[in-house]
Scaffold this motif. Structure first.
Motif, PDB file in Angstrom:
ATOM      1  N   LEU A 169      -7.637  -0.757 -24.987  1.00 26.07           N
ATOM      2  CA  LEU A 169      -7.540   0.379 -24.073  1.00 26.07           C
ATOM      3  C   LEU A 169      -8.615   0.296 -22.993  1.00 26.07           C
ATOM      4  CD1 LEU A 169      -6.822   3.332 -26.551  1.00 26.07           C
ATOM      5  CD2 LEU A 169      -5.267   2.423 -24.815  1.00 26.07           C
ATOM      6  N   LYS A 170      -9.809  -0.086 -23.406  1.00 29.58           N
ATOM      7  CA  LYS A 170     -10.902  -0.182 -22.431  1.00 29.58           C
ATOM      8  C   LYS A 170     -10.621  -1.284 -21.410  1.00 29.58           C
ATOM      9  CE  LYS A 170     -14.767   1.844 -24.900  1.00 29.58           C
ATOM     10  NZ  LYS A 170     -16.237   1.870 -24.934  1.00 29.58           N
ATOM     11  N   THR A 226      -7.904  -0.126 -19.014  1.00 26.46           N
ATOM     12  CA  THR A 226      -8.460   0.840 -18.081  1.00 26.46           C
ATOM     13  C   THR A 226      -9.300   0.147 -17.017  1.00 26.46           C
ATOM     14  OG1 THR A 226      -8.590   2.404 -19.917  1.00 26.46           O
ATOM     15  CG2 THR A 226      -9.754   2.990 -17.905  1.00 26.46           C
ATOM     16  N   MET A 261       1.699   4.935 -22.974  1.00 22.39           N
ATOM     17  CA  MET A 261       0.825   4.770 -24.132  1.00 22.39           C
ATOM     18  C   MET A 261       1.614   4.452 -25.410  1.00 22.39           C
ATOM     19  SD  MET A 261      -2.331   4.722 -23.496  1.00 22.39           S
ATOM     20  CE  MET A 261      -2.062   3.968 -21.902  1.00 22.39           C
ATOM     21  N   MET A 279       0.132   1.505 -27.560  1.00 25.45           N
ATOM     22  CA  MET A 279      -0.303   1.789 -28.933  1.00 25.45           C
ATOM     23  C   MET A 279       0.490   0.977 -29.953  1.00 25.45           C
ATOM     24  SD  MET A 279      -2.919   3.745 -28.838  1.00 25.45           S
ATOM     25  CE  MET A 279      -3.089   4.292 -30.535  1.00 25.45           C
ATOM     26  N   VAL A 315       2.335  12.983 -27.439  1.00 27.72           N
ATOM     27  CA  VAL A 315       1.128  12.669 -26.670  1.00 27.72           C
ATOM     28  C   VAL A 315       1.265  11.321 -25.980  1.00 27.72           C
ATOM     29  CG1 VAL A 315      -1.343  12.161 -26.804  1.00 27.72           C
ATOM     30  CG2 VAL A 315      -0.384  14.032 -28.158  1.00 27.72           C
ATOM     31  N   TYR A 316       1.677  10.321 -26.739  1.00 20.19           N
ATOM     32  CA  TYR A 316       1.744   8.964 -26.183  1.00 20.19           C
ATOM     33  C   TYR A 316       2.822   8.823 -25.103  1.00 20.19           C
ATOM     34  CZ  TYR A 316      -1.351   7.728 -30.049  1.00 20.19           C
ATOM     35  OH  TYR A 316      -2.402   7.662 -30.917  1.00 20.19           O
ATOM     36  N   ASN A 367       1.517  10.296 -21.738  1.00 19.32           N
ATOM     37  CA  ASN A 367       0.323   9.724 -21.127  1.00 19.32           C
ATOM     38  C   ASN A 367       0.566   8.271 -20.729  1.00 19.32           C
ATOM     39  OD1 ASN A 367      -2.368  11.453 -21.256  1.00 19.32           O
ATOM     40  ND2 ASN A 367      -1.096  12.036 -23.008  1.00 19.32           N
ATOM     41  N   ASP A 373      -3.438   7.965 -16.571  1.00 18.40           N
ATOM     42  CA  ASP A 373      -4.103   9.178 -17.059  1.00 18.40           C
ATOM     43  C   ASP A 373      -5.451   8.884 -17.713  1.00 18.40           C
ATOM     44  OD1 ASP A 373      -1.977  10.969 -16.360  1.00 18.40           O
ATOM     45  OD2 ASP A 373      -0.822  10.071 -17.992  1.00 18.40           O
ATOM     46  N   LEU A 374      -5.681   7.638 -18.050  1.00 18.40           N
ATOM     47  CA  LEU A 374      -6.932   7.290 -18.728  1.00 18.40           C
ATOM     48  C   LEU A 374      -8.059   6.929 -17.771  1.00 18.40           C
ATOM     49  CD1 LEU A 374      -5.840   5.190 -21.805  1.00 18.40           C
ATOM     50  CD2 LEU A 374      -5.768   7.640 -21.441  1.00 18.40           C
ATOM     51  N   VAL A 375      -7.664   6.607 -16.541  1.00 16.76           N
ATOM     52  CA  VAL A 375      -8.671   6.210 -15.558  1.00 16.76           C
ATOM     53  C   VAL A 375      -9.405   7.442 -15.046  1.00 16.76           C
ATOM     54  CG1 VAL A 375      -9.061   5.049 -13.360  1.00 16.76           C
ATOM     55  CG2 VAL A 375      -7.233   4.257 -14.883  1.00 16.76           C
ATOM     56  N   SER A 376     -10.725   7.381 -15.102  1.00 13.91           N
ATOM     57  CA  SER A 376     -11.517   8.506 -14.602  1.00 13.91           C
ATOM     58  C   SER A 376     -11.452   8.559 -13.087  1.00 13.91           C
ATOM     59  CB  SER A 376     -12.973   8.364 -15.038  1.00 13.91           C
ATOM     60  OG  SER A 376     -13.076   8.613 -16.404  1.00 13.91           O
ATOM     61  N   THR A 377     -11.288   9.753 -12.575  1.00 14.47           N
ATOM     62  CA  THR A 377     -11.165   9.893 -11.112  1.00 14.47           C
ATOM     63  C   THR A 377     -12.487  10.328 -10.500  1.00 14.47           C
ATOM     64  OG1 THR A 377     -10.321  12.136 -11.556  1.00 14.47           O
ATOM     65  CG2 THR A 377      -8.725  10.403 -11.109  1.00 14.47           C
TER      66      THR A 377
END
Lengths: 137, 137
Positions: B10-11, B14, B75, B79, B125-126, B129, B133-137
């Motif tokens: 995931l990291k 991202t 996701m 996942m 949830v998955y 998303n 959606d996981l990338v910080s803005t």
DNA sequence: AATTACCCTATCTATTTAATAGAGTAAACA
DNA sequence: TGTTTACTCTATTAAATAGATAGGGTAATT
């Protein structure tokens, strides 16, 4: 994956909840009816007793029994006892919070972001279900 | 508990999604910036490439890159590739269904009953998303 | 042709899970 | 009061998995 411990624990609790009277049920009976290794089941029921879900009675006619009504027994409590933290990572855990050692900043961590939503979704399920909901009618 | 494989995956995804241009990024760079064992990361990225999430380019200036737009990457897919089945027991799995050998009847099984709800909650949830959606803005 | 970086196989250790064995202890009842 | 019954505890073991690491091979750029 759900551990067998949790699986067995849920089945045993459901078995107890399905009893008409509130007489103690012997480990041997549950183990036989639910296809569970007796010794393994012993340790599971023991941990449920120590955490206040079950009571036990020794001697002849002894066994395990529910302390509360099935509808008073929340799945959040049961799952935390049997399976451990509901959160998939410690940094989003309510009851077992821990900082991730490899993650510099939770605020910008994508894993944290996703797992927070997952935790909330699971928590909602476990909070809205009691042992009574697991018993087949 | 979430596996490190999924966490690292995931990291890395991202990290790739946060790139301005779409140039390939080297494994070494991701591994360094995200504190991930390079060899372990290699195998993770490889599995993401084989399942159509990532593309790769060899030789100088090579590396990994996203094949689709972040908001097109669900996701659920990620996942399933990284963590495996979303369901906690095979008997409620959509993509990996298997009958439990020790369970006589799914219809009356309390574990099945609860885990079905858990699966649906997680799936929701998955499905809602994407990588975007996981990338910080 | 040389460089760069992906690709694959194999191995190793630590941890956890699941199951099992055996002895000890407490409560109920005759 | 003593025996039975069934819970309680400690320890051991086998199997599976996770995580990390090493080393060599291969393909594509420049």
């Amino acid at each position: 994956m759900l551990s067998k411990k949790t699986k067995y624990g849920l089945k045993a609790l459901t078995y107890l909840a399905a009893q008409k009277d509130k007489q103690p049920v012997q480990i041997a009976e549950i183990s036989k009816k639910e296809n569970i290794s007796q010794k393994f089941l012993e340790s599971i029921l023991l941990s449920l007793r120590k955490t206040g879900i079950l009571g036990s009675k020794k001697g002849k006619g002894g066994g395990y029994y529910l302390i509360k009504e099935p509808k008073e027994i929340l799945m959040t409590d049961v799952m935390r006892i049997l399976e451990g933290p509901i959160a998939l990572v410690p940094c989003v855990s309510l009851n077992f919070y821990e900082k991730c050692e490899d993650c510099p900043d939770e605020k910008t961590c994508s894993v944290n972001k996703l797992m927070l939503k997952v935790r909330d979704a699971n928590l909602a399920v476990y909070r809205n279900n009691t042992l009574a909901d697991l018993v087949s009618t």
